[in-house]
Design a protein around this motif. Structure first.
Motif, PDB file in Angstrom:
ATOM      1  N   LEU A   1      -4.216 -16.411  53.483  1.00 48.68           N
ATOM      2  CA  LEU A   1      -2.967 -15.636  52.865  1.00 48.68           C
ATOM      3  C   LEU A   1      -3.348 -15.340  51.569  1.00 48.68           C
ATOM      4  N   LYS A   2      -4.117 -15.867  51.043  1.00 51.91           N
ATOM      5  CA  LYS A   2      -4.598 -15.776  49.582  1.00 51.91           C
ATOM      6  C   LYS A   2      -5.414 -14.377  49.461  1.00 51.91           C
TER       7      LYS A   2
ATOM      8  N   SER B   1      -8.523 -25.394  59.830  1.00 47.84           N
ATOM      9  CA  SER B   1      -7.636 -24.211  59.654  1.00 47.84           C
ATOM     10  C   SER B   1      -8.007 -23.647  58.420  1.00 47.84           C
ATOM     11  N   VAL B   2      -7.766 -22.347  58.251  1.00 45.91           N
ATOM     12  CA  VAL B   2      -8.119 -21.527  56.990  1.00 45.91           C
ATOM     13  C   VAL B   2      -6.867 -20.555  56.946  1.00 45.91           C
ATOM     14  N   GLN B   3      -5.892 -20.910  57.163  1.00 42.78           N
ATOM     15  CA  GLN B   3      -4.481 -20.102  56.938  1.00 42.78           C
ATOM     16  C   GLN B   3      -4.357 -20.009  55.410  1.00 42.78           C
ATOM     17  N   ALA B   4      -4.180 -21.166  54.853  1.00 42.21           N
ATOM     18  CA  ALA B   4      -3.852 -20.839  53.274  1.00 42.21           C
ATOM     19  C   ALA B   4      -4.747 -19.998  52.869  1.00 42.21           C
ATOM     20  N   GLN B   5      -6.122 -20.148  52.817  1.00 43.32           N
ATOM     21  CA  GLN B   5      -7.126 -19.391  52.195  1.00 43.32           C
ATOM     22  C   GLN B   5      -7.017 -17.952  52.579  1.00 43.32           C
TER      23      GLN B   5
ATOM     24  N   ARG C   1      -3.557 -12.302  61.391  1.00 44.87           N
ATOM     25  CA  ARG C   1      -2.522 -11.937  60.519  1.00 44.87           C
ATOM     26  C   ARG C   1      -2.590 -10.613  60.210  1.00 44.87           C
TER      27      ARG C   1
ATOM     28  N   THR D   1      -8.504 -15.790  62.049  1.00 44.27           N
ATOM     29  CA  THR D   1      -7.348 -15.730  61.304  1.00 44.27           C
ATOM     30  C   THR D   1      -6.953 -14.416  60.566  1.00 44.27           C
TER      31      THR D   1
ATOM     32  N   TYR E   1     -13.862 -23.052  52.136  1.00 44.32           N
ATOM     33  CA  TYR E   1     -13.338 -24.028  53.222  1.00 44.32           C
ATOM     34  C   TYR E   1     -14.540 -24.731  53.646  1.00 44.32           C
TER      35      TYR E   1
ATOM     36  N   ASP F   1     -13.463 -27.815  58.764  1.00 45.32           N
ATOM     37  CA  ASP F   1     -12.092 -27.724  58.579  1.00 45.32           C
ATOM     38  C   ASP F   1     -11.247 -27.186  59.688  1.00 45.32           C
TER      39      ASP F   1
ATOM     40  N   GLU G   1     -12.254 -17.376  48.084  1.00 47.41           N
ATOM     41  CA  GLU G   1     -11.667 -18.695  48.713  1.00 47.41           C
ATOM     42  C   GLU G   1     -12.857 -19.610  49.533  1.00 47.41           C
TER      43      GLU G   1
END
Length: 377
Positions: free
Chosen positions: A198-199, A192-196, A227, A223, A186, A190, A184
């Motif tokens: 999660l992956k 936020s890196v929340q989406a990355q 998580r 993050t 970023y 940026d 992933e």
């Protein structure tokens, strides 16, 4: 005893082989922008540079590239055409160093990068570096991953040349040993890196490598911990500044990082070849900037100066005068002939085919413990 006297390089007053003239040294650093934390460390080192070598005065011109390759090119052109510099030190990033290298080579002005710029083939020319390669550093952490039984690794890194360099190094080092199960990217700025993340977590990697630098490198680890990720997290050697610890806080506790020895100077075994110089440098640096103000970036910047200083001493024995093409060539040749120079952050031996010359045996593995750097091995 002053710091310079503790280094293996001894500067002696030389007979005047040529008419006295000031030596001008340009320094380019990211004093503003996303990489400002790195540039601040170079600035600390510059403040410690000596003002004379032998019987000649040294002038330093420090310019800010704003973490922008376009600005870096403008700066290097100004330093060469207007300030008539004899050599250039810096910058902090691979992207800005790559942009500068073409100009420095074209103008035949020696440049010692503090960023791990990959100098090879036709681009080698007048370009050197004091920072160990990404390959060497990443190999060190992959060794630790495998020694501790990891089988899979997730990667999240910058969407730029530094992130790409680290991913390539990870791919090379893990071949046949670990499987990269997530990749992933970023941006440095940026929010936020929340989406990355999660992956990355969905791939369930045994360990995660954050391929970033400076304070923006803290965000993926923050993050991941938020998580609930429990595995080991490795960071690149580009995070070792006090600002990274401040921004990351408790979330970066336990981060594993490959570094040059200066960051944990006092913790090094007595037989480590750089310990004496590293301890002396840290003592002087922290006397000027306060406790825990050390960083590998300051150390690499100081070592860039040591490489140049060594070449200056050799060039002073010849007939070439500062400010001339002949003197710049003499400096280039002198840097290339560096042999087992012990710095604060490593040992350097250059050659016509190796303009980095960093001895991998100097690299150590550290972790963040109680908001400080702790030697692992």
């Amino acid at each position: 005893m002053k710091l310079n006297k503790l280094f293996t390089l001894t500067i002696t007053t030389l007979a005047c082989a040529h008419a006295l003239a000031d030596i001008n040294v340009g320094v380019i650093a990211s004093l503003t922008g996303p990489a400002a934390a790195l540039g601040a460390e170079t600035k600390k080192a510059v403040a410690m540079f000596p003002t004379t070598v032998g019987n000649e005065k040294i002038n330093y011109i420090l310019l800010d590239d704003g973490t922008d390759p376009t600005n870096a090119v403008k700066n290097v052109r100004k330093l060469i055409s207007e300030d008539k510099v004899d050599a250039i030190l810096g910058p902090n990033l691979v992207s800005t160093a790559t942009a500068m290298a073409d100009v420095a080579n074209a103008e035949k002005t020696p440049m010692i990068s503090v960023a791990p710029l990959d100098v090879a083939g036709d681009k080698r020319g007048y370009i050197f570096r004091s920072e160990p390669s990404a390959d060497l550093m990443v190999q060190r952490i992959v060794n630790d991953m495998t020694e501790n039984g990891a089988k899979t690794v997730g990667f999240i890194g910058f969407a730029d040349s530094w992130g790409e360099l680290l991913l390539k190094a990870l791919t090379k080092a893990t071949a046949g040993k670990l499987t990269i199960v997530a990749t992933e990217r970023y941006g440095r700025a940026d929010p936020s890196v929340q989406a990355q993340i999660l992956k990355v977590m969905a791939a369930k990697p045994d360990v995660v490598f954050v391929g970033a630098s400076g304070t923006p490198a803290a965000m993926p680890q923050i993050t991941l911990r938020e998580r609930g990720y429990k595995g080991k997290i490795y960071q690149s050697h580009g995070v070792t500044s006090k600002d990274f610890l401040r921004v990351g806080g408790k979330s970066v506790e336990g981060a594993l990082i490959p570094v040059g020895p200066v960051l944990v100077a006092e913790q090094l075994p007595d037989n480590h070849p750089a310990k004496k110089n590293a301890v002396a440098f840290v003592k002087d640096l922290e006397a000027k900037n306060g406790p825990d103000s050390r960083s590998t970036f300051a150390g690499a910047s100081w070592d860039a100066w040591l490489l140049l200083q060594n070449a200056i001493v050799g060039a002073q024995k010849g007939k070439a005068k500062p400010g001339t093409p002949e003197f710049r060539t003499a400096l280039r040749d002198g840097i290339e002939k560096t042999n087992k120079l012990v710095g604060t952050n490593g040992i350097y031996t250059m050659s016509a085919t190796d303009h980095a010359g960093y001895d991998a045996s100097a690299i150590v593995l550290i972790k963040v413990e109680n908001n400080h750097w702790k030697l692992v091995k």
